[in-house]
Scaffold this active site. Sequence first.
Site, mmCIF file in Angstrom:
data_model
loop_
_atom_site.group_PDB
_atom_site.id
_atom_site.type_symbol
_atom_site.label_atom_id
_atom_site.label_comp_id
_atom_site.label_asym_id
_atom_site.label_seq_id
_atom_site.Cartn_x
_atom_site.Cartn_y
_atom_site.Cartn_z
ATOM 1 N N GLY A 109 0.853 -1.194 0.000
ATOM 2 C CA GLY A 109 0.000 0.000 0.000
ATOM 3 C C GLY A 109 0.882 1.234 0.000
ATOM 4 O O GLY A 109 2.095 1.144 0.252
ATOM 5 N N SER A 131 2.620 4.846 0.926
ATOM 6 C CA SER A 131 3.307 5.291 2.138
ATOM 7 C C SER A 131 2.298 5.903 3.124
ATOM 8 O O SER A 131 1.417 6.663 2.728
ATOM 9 C CB SER A 131 4.350 6.343 1.732
ATOM 10 O OG SER A 131 5.008 6.833 2.866
ATOM 11 N N GLY A 132 2.407 5.527 4.382
ATOM 12 C CA GLY A 132 1.556 6.108 5.421
ATOM 13 C C GLY A 132 0.207 5.450 5.603
ATOM 14 O O GLY A 132 -0.614 5.909 6.390
ATOM 15 N N GLY A 152 -0.369 2.506 6.889
ATOM 16 C CA GLY A 152 -0.451 1.737 8.132
ATOM 17 C C GLY A 152 0.173 0.353 8.059
ATOM 18 O O GLY A 152 -0.089 -0.492 8.915
ATOM 19 N N LYS A 153 1.028 0.123 7.066
ATOM 20 C CA LYS A 153 1.634 -1.213 6.885
ATOM 21 C C LYS A 153 2.522 -1.591 8.069
ATOM 22 O O LYS A 153 2.409 -2.682 8.615
ATOM 23 C CB LYS A 153 2.467 -1.248 5.581
ATOM 24 C CG LYS A 153 1.684 -0.924 4.328
ATOM 25 C CD LYS A 153 2.549 -0.938 3.089
ATOM 26 C CE LYS A 153 3.652 0.114 3.096
ATOM 27 N NZ LYS A 153 3.169 1.514 3.158
ATOM 28 N N SER A 213 5.805 -1.736 -2.238
ATOM 29 C CA SER A 213 5.778 -2.718 -3.341
ATOM 30 C C SER A 213 4.688 -2.374 -4.354
ATOM 31 O O SER A 213 3.688 -3.077 -4.460
ATOM 32 C CB SER A 213 5.609 -4.146 -2.801
ATOM 33 O OG SER A 213 4.638 -4.258 -1.783
HETATM 34 N N1 LIG Z 1 -5.694 2.024 10.954
HETATM 35 C C1 LIG Z 1 -5.186 3.218 11.212
HETATM 36 N N2 LIG Z 1 -5.986 4.244 11.522
HETATM 37 C C2 LIG Z 1 -5.481 5.445 11.773
HETATM 38 N N3 LIG Z 1 -4.178 5.763 11.738
HETATM 39 C C3 LIG Z 1 -3.327 4.786 11.426
HETATM 40 C C4 LIG Z 1 -3.784 3.478 11.136
HETATM 41 N N4 LIG Z 1 -2.710 2.729 10.844
HETATM 42 C C5 LIG Z 1 -1.646 3.552 10.963
HETATM 43 N N5 LIG Z 1 -2.011 4.781 11.302
HETATM 44 C C6 LIG Z 1 -1.131 5.920 11.491
HETATM 45 O O1 LIG Z 1 -0.660 6.319 10.213
HETATM 46 C C7 LIG Z 1 0.706 6.683 10.277
HETATM 47 C C8 LIG Z 1 1.508 5.867 9.290
HETATM 48 O O2 LIG Z 1 1.473 4.510 9.695
HETATM 49 P P1 LIG Z 1 2.635 3.500 9.255
HETATM 50 O O3 LIG Z 1 2.285 2.200 9.863
HETATM 51 O O4 LIG Z 1 3.981 4.057 9.543
HETATM 52 O O5 LIG Z 1 2.404 3.473 7.673
HETATM 53 P P2 LIG Z 1 3.285 2.817 6.510
HETATM 54 O O6 LIG Z 1 4.182 1.794 7.136
HETATM 55 O O7 LIG Z 1 2.274 2.221 5.590
HETATM 56 O O8 LIG Z 1 4.047 3.925 5.865
HETATM 57 C C9 LIG Z 1 1.146 6.491 11.725
HETATM 58 O O9 LIG Z 1 1.079 7.748 12.377
HETATM 59 C C10 LIG Z 1 0.109 5.537 12.288
HETATM 60 O O10 LIG Z 1 -0.080 5.728 13.672
HETATM 61 MG MG LIG Z 2 6.254 1.744 7.055
#
Ligand SMILES: Nc1ncnc2c1ncn2[C@@H]1O[C@H](COP(=O)(O)OP(=O)(O)O)[C@@H](O)[C@H]1O
Ligand SMILES: [Mg+2]
Length: 242
Positions: free
Chosen positions: A13, A15-16, A18-19, A87
């Site tokens: 997914g 960036s950002g 929630g992965k 990815s």
């Molecule tokens: N299901 C969710 N609902 C709301 N915020 C989320 C959720 N999952 C992640 N976040 C928030 O979104 C931001 C990015 O999450 P992150 O896991 O680092 O994303 P990724 O790894 O996809 O880049 C973080 O601040 C996280 O706390």
């Molecule tokens: Mg990440």
Amino acid sequence: MASNHGFTVWLTGMSGTGKSSLANYIAARLRQVGRNVEVLDEEEVGEALWQGIGDTKEDRITSVRRVGFVANLLSRNGTAVLVAAVSPYKAGRDECRKAIGRFVEVYVDCPTERLIQRDSTGRYKKALAGEIPNFIGITEPYEPPGSPEVEVHSDDETIEGGGLKIFQALLDLGYVTSEDMKTITGKKMKANPVKKARPNAAVAKSKDVRKVRPAARAARAAKPAAAKPVSAKKPAAKRKAR
Ligand SMILES: Nc1ncnc2c1ncn2[C@@H]1O[C@H](COP(=O)(O)OP(=O)(O)O)[C@@H](O)[C@H]1O
Ligand SMILES: [Mg+2]
């Protein structure tokens, strides 16, 4: 004896979305039930695995292939592997699916507008300002999975809610036991019969109705004052930044 077998949960997914949060959430709970777990997060493995790799489509597929190679070694030796990587290309992910076999694809989705608002790392702001020219979803398209095992919509699902969907899929596939689930969730969960076998990659490709998420849409949605307009017909293919 499902718990003796490894598998890979592949979180893809933009960036950002929630992965990493989901990968760490699942990993902690699998450790609770005594599983060997590894998280392969692109933010952490990049230095070791991607040195010398650029940002063309081919390069990105190569980096995914390398993460997939490690995931495969671990999975086949009994480890539960959580991959968290943008990815963006279907071909790269499908190649890993084929190699690994015990592969659970999780599409972590969130509208681009929300990602721009959330922007926990400040990268969207930079990308929209033209400081990260080759950014997936802003100047480069993202190709969503055609038929992932799980879809999580992080704009209206919590990490716990998304995590539960992933655990249900693992249970359905026999990769975790209902005893594991009872310990993890405190609930009695039942495995649902898995739907008919997935089509092979070639068929899936031809039947894939889900459209590539165009880069330009995101830029239009954000209407940044400073950013230059981005044309959907001219994807910036070979510029730097992951
Ligand atoms: N299901 C969710 N609902 C709301 N915020 C989320 C959720 N999952 C992640 N976040 C928030 O979104 C931001 C990015 O999450 P992150 O896991 O680092 O994303 P990724 O790894 O996809 O880049 C973080 O601040 C996280 O706390
Ligand atoms: Mg990440």
